[in-house]
Design an enzyme around this catalytic site. Structure first.
Site, short mmCIF file in Angstrom:
data_model
loop_
_atom_site.label_atom_id
_atom_site.label_comp_id
_atom_site.label_asym_id
_atom_site.label_seq_id
_atom_site.Cartn_x
_atom_site.Cartn_y
_atom_site.Cartn_z
N SER A 53 0.91 -3.67 4.84
CA SER A 53 2.34 -3.47 6.26
C SER A 53 2.64 -2.50 7.58
CB SER A 53 3.39 -3.19 4.65
OG SER A 53 4.75 -3.75 5.71
N TYR A 77 10.15 -0.77 0.91
CA TYR A 77 9.12 -1.62 0.46
C TYR A 77 8.47 -0.89 1.51
CZ TYR A 77 5.61 -5.53 1.46
OH TYR A 77 5.13 -5.98 1.41
#
Length: 235
Positions: free
Chosen positions: A139, A152
């Site tokens: 990510s 996250y």
């Protein structure tokens, strides 16, 4: 035929990548938690004529990981392992002062610990493959600081580090951490859960970033971290 195991393959990027590989003749083992969605994905991917095995379960369950790799062995042994299954740790995402610690533990268990467990069990097959490859879906939040993406992002940063070290420890494999790009803001359920009120702007489909992943498989650069958008820019 080469064999790929893809987790989180019932929808989104996992399904899009599976379909693209099937179109190239890959056999596939697809994993996800939701049985109905996974079976629909398997039928969709299987329409390309290759062998597709759906193995429903939670990647944090060791028995499920064993079942995925047993299915791959039946197909001839895994050549490509894609760790795509992810959870956010909070839905919608929240600032760190409100991050549920239980949610962070769940994100770490799913996004990092389970991914490593799957790699550990897959290594004998990957080492035996002609071109053993691991893709850890990362990510942008793993490398940049964005408000509400801390929990996250931390889990994905940990996944990146595991991938980097694995690439050093296993020089016979290719190990890539791949960032889909733009805070993973593809048109997926994961992003919709993360940022449900993002203004309703159109978002790119997961299919749009798959060519970046395919380029890695075609060119097989050194193990490392790559961004799919950057790969697409030079296609």
């Amino acid at each position: 035929m080469p064999v790929a195991v893809i987790t989180g393959a019932s929808k989104g990027l996992g399904r899009a990548l599976a379909a693209a590989l099937a179109e190239r003749g890959w056999d596939l083992v697809l994993g996800a938690r939701t049985v109905d969605a996974l079976e629909r994905s398997a039928r969709y991917v299987g329409a390309h004529g290759t062998r597709v095995v759906a193995v429903a379960g939670d990647v944090t369950d060791g028995a499920h990981r064993t079942a995925l790799l047993a299915a791959a062995q039946e197909l001839g042994g895994v050549d490509l392992l894609v760790s795509n299954a992810s959870v956010l740790g909070a839905e919608p995402l929240v600032r760190l002062d409100a991050q549920p610690l239980a949610g962070l533990r769940t994100a770490l268990e799913t996004n990092v610990v389970a991914a490593l467990g799957l790699v550990q069990e897959a290594l004998p097959q990957l080492r035996a493959a002609e071109a053993g490859t691991v893709i850890a879906v990362s990510s942008e939040a793993a490398a940049e600081a964005y408000e509400t993406w801390g929990g996250y992002g931390a889990s994905k940063a940990a996944l990146d580090q595991l991938a980097a070290v694995l690439g050093v420890e296993e020089p016979g494999l290719r190990v890539w951490a791949v960032e889909p790009g733009d805070l993973d803001s593809m048109d997926t359920d994961l992003y919709a859960a993360a940022v449900p009120d993002d203004g309703g702007e159109p978002r790119p489909s997961p299919d749009s970033v798959v060519p970046g992943f395919l380029r890695l498989l075609d060119e097989r650069p050194m193990s490392g971290r790559y961004a799919a958008p950057a790969l697409l820019e030079t296609v």
